[in-house]
Design a protein around this motif. Structure first.
Motif, PDB file in Angstrom:
ATOM      1  N   LEU A 146       1.842  -3.624  -2.449  1.00 23.11           N
ATOM      2  CA  LEU A 146       2.248  -2.992  -1.200  1.00 23.11           C
ATOM      3  C   LEU A 146       3.762  -3.005  -1.048  1.00 23.11           C
ATOM      4  CD1 LEU A 146      -0.487  -4.335   1.279  1.00 23.11           C
ATOM      5  CD2 LEU A 146      -0.454  -2.180   0.005  1.00 23.11           C
ATOM      6  N   PHE A 165      -5.530   0.162  -0.799  1.00 22.20           N
ATOM      7  CA  PHE A 165      -5.957  -1.171  -0.366  1.00 22.20           C
ATOM      8  C   PHE A 165      -7.089  -1.053   0.657  1.00 22.20           C
ATOM      9  CE2 PHE A 165      -5.903  -4.933   2.262  1.00 22.20           C
ATOM     10  CZ  PHE A 165      -5.700  -5.969   1.367  1.00 22.20           C
ATOM     11  N   GLY A 213      -8.109  -8.614   3.028  1.00 21.81           N
ATOM     12  CA  GLY A 213      -7.147  -9.264   2.147  1.00 21.81           C
ATOM     13  C   GLY A 213      -7.338 -10.779   2.141  1.00 21.81           C
ATOM     14  N   ASP A 246      -3.064  -8.650  -1.671  1.00 25.44           N
ATOM     15  CA  ASP A 246      -1.947  -7.720  -1.796  1.00 25.44           C
ATOM     16  C   ASP A 246      -0.766  -8.480  -2.362  1.00 25.44           C
ATOM     17  OD1 ASP A 246       0.044  -8.510   0.558  1.00 25.44           O
ATOM     18  OD2 ASP A 246      -1.986  -8.603   1.379  1.00 25.44           O
TER      19      ASP A 246
END
Length: 165
Positions: free
Chosen positions: A91, A104, A115, A128
């Motif tokens: 990211l 994502f 996440g 991430d």
């Protein structure tokens, strides 16, 4: 940021607990022993669930709150077990402007996890990251050591299919 609660039941073995107690005993009288004990405990279990933290707290005479604070402060420690496959979506700026946030979100929706979480079957962990150094291939994700670049949301199903067999 609050720590995520693990939905996978703790399943430590007697052998793991014996090893943990051995590790604690070998460091018990050392000043500053908490970090090495936590690191070695995570090597034994793969993560640091509250059940493990309680044993460490009792055996080292350290408040559970302090141990939890250390575990949640340092990114090297995990409160949740890791899946067989860790999917890491970049990211960082180059990837994000080319759609990695959407990728994502698509993976999150397909796997039903957020996440830092692991699927209930223990197969996938989704995380991430900020940059993996492959900006020319943006957007990029990795599955363990496999790198996928120049992705679109349409690529997600094909990538996941490689690991669900």
């Amino acid at each position: 940021m609050a720590a995520k609660i693990c939905s996978i039941p703790f399943s430590g073995t007697e052998q793991q607990e014996a090893k943990l107690r051995e590790i604690i005993a070998s460091h018990k009288d050392e000043k500053g022993a908490l970090m090495p004990v936590l690191q070695q405990a995570q090597e034994v279990y793969g993560y640091l669930p509250v059940e493990v933290q309680k044993i460490i707290a009792e055996e080292m005479n350290i408040p559970l709150e302090k141990i939890y604070g250390v575990v949640t402060f340092y990114s090297q420690f995990s409160l949740n077990p890791k899946g067989k496959y860790t999917i890491s979506v970049c990211l960082g700026t180059a990837c994000y402007v080319k759609g990695s946030g959407d990728i994502f979100n698509e993976i999150s929706a397909k796997l039903g996890i957020g996440g830092g979480e692991t699927t209930p079957d223990g197969k996938f962990t989704l995380v991430d990251c900020r940059c993996i150094g492959a900006c020319g291939l943006a957007p990029v994700l990795t599955v363990n050591d496999d790198v996928y670049g120049r992705l679109t949301v349409d690529d997600v199903d094909g990538i996941l299919a490689k690991y669900t067999g």
